[in-house]
Design a protein around this motif. Structure first.
Motif, mmCIF file in Angstrom:
data_model
loop_
_atom_site.group_PDB
_atom_site.id
_atom_site.type_symbol
_atom_site.label_atom_id
_atom_site.label_comp_id
_atom_site.label_asym_id
_atom_site.label_seq_id
_atom_site.Cartn_x
_atom_site.Cartn_y
_atom_site.Cartn_z
ATOM 1 N N VAL A 1 17.560 -7.557 22.960
ATOM 2 C CA VAL A 1 16.511 -7.399 23.968
ATOM 3 C C VAL A 1 16.417 -5.969 24.496
ATOM 4 C CG1 VAL A 1 16.545 -9.826 24.662
ATOM 5 C CG2 VAL A 1 18.024 -8.165 25.850
ATOM 6 N N ASP A 2 17.424 -5.158 24.183
ATOM 7 C CA ASP A 2 17.410 -3.766 24.624
ATOM 8 C C ASP A 2 18.300 -2.977 23.677
ATOM 9 O OD1 ASP A 2 16.995 -1.444 26.101
ATOM 10 O OD2 ASP A 2 18.310 -2.018 27.748
ATOM 11 N N THR A 3 17.902 -1.759 23.413
ATOM 12 C CA THR A 3 18.702 -0.909 22.533
ATOM 13 C C THR A 3 18.429 0.543 22.859
ATOM 14 O OG1 THR A 3 19.312 -0.501 20.230
ATOM 15 C CG2 THR A 3 16.983 -0.878 20.682
ATOM 16 N N ARG A 4 19.398 1.366 22.499
ATOM 17 C CA ARG A 4 19.247 2.809 22.699
ATOM 18 C C ARG A 4 20.069 3.527 21.647
ATOM 19 N NH1 ARG A 4 18.921 7.087 27.024
ATOM 20 N NH2 ARG A 4 20.128 8.748 26.082
ATOM 21 N N VAL A 5 19.578 4.663 21.251
ATOM 22 C CA VAL A 5 20.335 5.526 20.350
ATOM 23 C C VAL A 5 20.180 6.964 20.828
ATOM 24 C CG1 VAL A 5 18.443 5.764 18.676
ATOM 25 C CG2 VAL A 5 20.800 6.108 17.926
ATOM 26 N N LYS A 6 21.274 7.714 20.771
ATOM 27 C CA LYS A 6 21.239 9.132 21.123
ATOM 28 C C LYS A 6 21.727 9.906 19.903
ATOM 29 C CE LYS A 6 22.524 12.597 24.440
ATOM 30 N NZ LYS A 6 23.109 12.868 25.748
ATOM 31 N N TYR A 7 20.857 10.771 19.403
ATOM 32 C CA TYR A 7 21.153 11.560 18.213
ATOM 33 C C TYR A 7 21.787 12.870 18.658
ATOM 34 C CZ TYR A 7 17.640 8.238 16.712
ATOM 35 O OH TYR A 7 16.937 7.080 16.488
ATOM 36 N N ARG A 8 23.029 13.091 18.270
ATOM 37 C CA ARG A 8 23.745 14.303 18.669
ATOM 38 C C ARG A 8 23.765 15.328 17.544
ATOM 39 N NH1 ARG A 8 27.185 13.372 23.118
ATOM 40 N NH2 ARG A 8 27.052 11.247 23.863
ATOM 41 N N GLN A 9 23.905 14.841 16.317
ATOM 42 C CA GLN A 9 23.981 15.714 15.148
ATOM 43 C C GLN A 9 23.406 14.953 13.967
ATOM 44 O OE1 GLN A 9 27.964 17.026 14.360
ATOM 45 N NE2 GLN A 9 27.429 18.039 12.465
ATOM 46 N N ALA A 10 22.656 15.629 13.131
ATOM 47 C CA ALA A 10 22.024 14.970 11.989
ATOM 48 C C ALA A 10 23.066 14.442 11.006
ATOM 49 C CB ALA A 10 21.089 15.944 11.279
ATOM 50 N N VAL A 11 22.730 13.310 10.388
ATOM 51 C CA VAL A 11 23.520 12.725 9.309
ATOM 52 C C VAL A 11 22.644 12.806 8.068
ATOM 53 C CG1 VAL A 11 24.598 10.601 8.476
ATOM 54 C CG2 VAL A 11 24.757 11.204 10.902
ATOM 55 N N SER A 12 23.252 13.133 6.930
ATOM 56 C CA SER A 12 22.440 13.396 5.749
ATOM 57 C C SER A 12 22.892 12.614 4.517
ATOM 58 C CB SER A 12 22.432 14.899 5.447
ATOM 59 O OG SER A 12 23.760 15.374 5.295
ATOM 60 N N PHE A 13 22.102 12.733 3.470
ATOM 61 C CA PHE A 13 22.306 12.041 2.211
ATOM 62 C C PHE A 13 23.721 12.240 1.680
ATOM 63 C CE2 PHE A 13 21.697 12.406 -2.560
ATOM 64 C CZ PHE A 13 21.775 11.046 -2.786
ATOM 65 N N PHE B 1 30.721 8.531 13.634
ATOM 66 C CA PHE B 1 31.529 9.732 13.447
ATOM 67 C C PHE B 1 31.303 10.296 12.055
ATOM 68 C CE2 PHE B 1 33.883 6.907 16.284
ATOM 69 C CZ PHE B 1 34.211 7.744 17.337
ATOM 70 N N ASP B 2 31.396 11.623 11.926
ATOM 71 C CA ASP B 2 31.369 12.235 10.599
ATOM 72 C C ASP B 2 32.784 12.245 10.021
ATOM 73 O OD1 ASP B 2 32.727 14.385 11.788
ATOM 74 O OD2 ASP B 2 30.993 15.730 11.720
ATOM 75 N N GLU B 3 32.942 12.843 8.844
ATOM 76 C CA GLU B 3 34.241 12.842 8.163
ATOM 77 C C GLU B 3 35.329 13.562 8.948
ATOM 78 O OE1 GLU B 3 31.506 14.316 5.994
ATOM 79 O OE2 GLU B 3 31.833 13.334 4.075
ATOM 80 N N GLU B 4 34.947 14.502 9.798
ATOM 81 C CA GLU B 4 35.916 15.247 10.598
ATOM 82 C C GLU B 4 36.217 14.559 11.931
ATOM 83 O OE1 GLU B 4 33.186 17.049 9.155
ATOM 84 O OE2 GLU B 4 34.559 17.319 7.458
ATOM 85 N N GLY B 5 35.593 13.405 12.160
ATOM 86 C CA GLY B 5 35.834 12.673 13.397
ATOM 87 C C GLY B 5 34.950 13.083 14.559
ATOM 88 N N ARG B 6 33.945 13.906 14.301
ATOM 89 C CA ARG B 6 33.024 14.315 15.371
ATOM 90 C C ARG B 6 31.969 13.239 15.583
ATOM 91 N NH1 ARG B 6 32.723 19.823 12.415
ATOM 92 N NH2 ARG B 6 31.474 18.471 11.097
ATOM 93 N N ARG B 7 31.593 13.020 16.826
ATOM 94 C CA ARG B 7 30.525 12.074 17.155
ATOM 95 C C ARG B 7 29.191 12.652 16.728
ATOM 96 N NH1 ARG B 7 31.698 8.915 22.535
ATOM 97 N NH2 ARG B 7 33.958 8.900 22.429
ATOM 98 N N THR B 8 28.469 11.887 15.930
ATOM 99 C CA THR B 8 27.131 12.338 15.544
ATOM 100 C C THR B 8 26.052 11.565 16.282
ATOM 101 O OG1 THR B 8 26.892 10.786 13.708
ATOM 102 C CG2 THR B 8 27.950 12.908 13.224
ATOM 103 N N THR B 9 26.371 10.317 16.643
ATOM 104 C CA THR B 9 25.371 9.424 17.215
ATOM 105 C C THR B 9 26.071 8.422 18.119
ATOM 106 O OG1 THR B 9 24.303 9.553 15.034
ATOM 107 C CG2 THR B 9 23.417 7.934 16.599
ATOM 108 N N THR B 10 25.417 8.074 19.223
ATOM 109 C CA THR B 10 25.918 7.006 20.085
ATOM 110 C C THR B 10 24.755 6.080 20.405
ATOM 111 O OG1 THR B 10 25.516 8.297 22.099
ATOM 112 C CG2 THR B 10 27.733 8.425 21.143
#
Length: 138
Positions: free
Chosen positions: A62-74, A98-107
């Motif tokens: 019924v509710d959703t949110r996404v915050k893009y912090r860093q692009a994720v790619s192919f 998380f990316d491969e280095e453990g950084r947050r890309t999206t929440t």
């Protein structure tokens, strides 16, 4: 019960069909990654979508949110963590990618409510079956 008991992580390698012309994940596909993690999390408790239906409840988002912090790619390997943070009156699941280095890309998060299938009425408290599956006593 601690938060790690209410969490799961899944690994995904971004497929070509999820990206745009710049080979960056199209914004709507992040919700699909959340869904993959959510299904794994609910399955961990034996309360996946088929079990929900069998228990007499549907759980629409019924509710959703996404915050893009860093692009994720192919072909990028990502890890999606899903954590149940609310369950008494609704089901709120928080997500971190998380990316491969453990950084947050999206929440982000999703909120689902129980709806009795027979009557199509929304429940204002979570049905006992959810709490039972989570092993929670109130």
């Amino acid at each position: 019960m601690n938060s790690s008991d209410l969490s799961i992580e899944v690994n995904i390698v971004v497929p070509f069909h999820d990206v745009d012309a710049m080979k960056v994940v199209w914004h709507g596909n992040y919700f699909r990654y959340f869904e993959v993690a959510r299904e794994a999390l609910l399955g961990k408790f034996g309360y996946g979508y088929r079990a929900m239906e069998a228990s007499g409840y549907a759980w629409p988002v019924v509710d959703t949110r996404v915050k893009y912090r860093q692009a994720v790619s192919f072909e990028q390997a990502i890890r999606v963590r899903a954590t149940i943070v609310e369950y008494e009156n609704r089901l709120r699941i928080d997500y971190v990618i998380f990316d491969e280095e453990g950084r947050r890309t999206t929440t982000g998060y999703t909120i689902q409510v129980a709806v009795a299938i027979a009557s199509r009425e929304m429940c204002f408290v979570s049905p006992p079956v959810l709490l039972e599956k989570l092993g929670v006593t109130l």
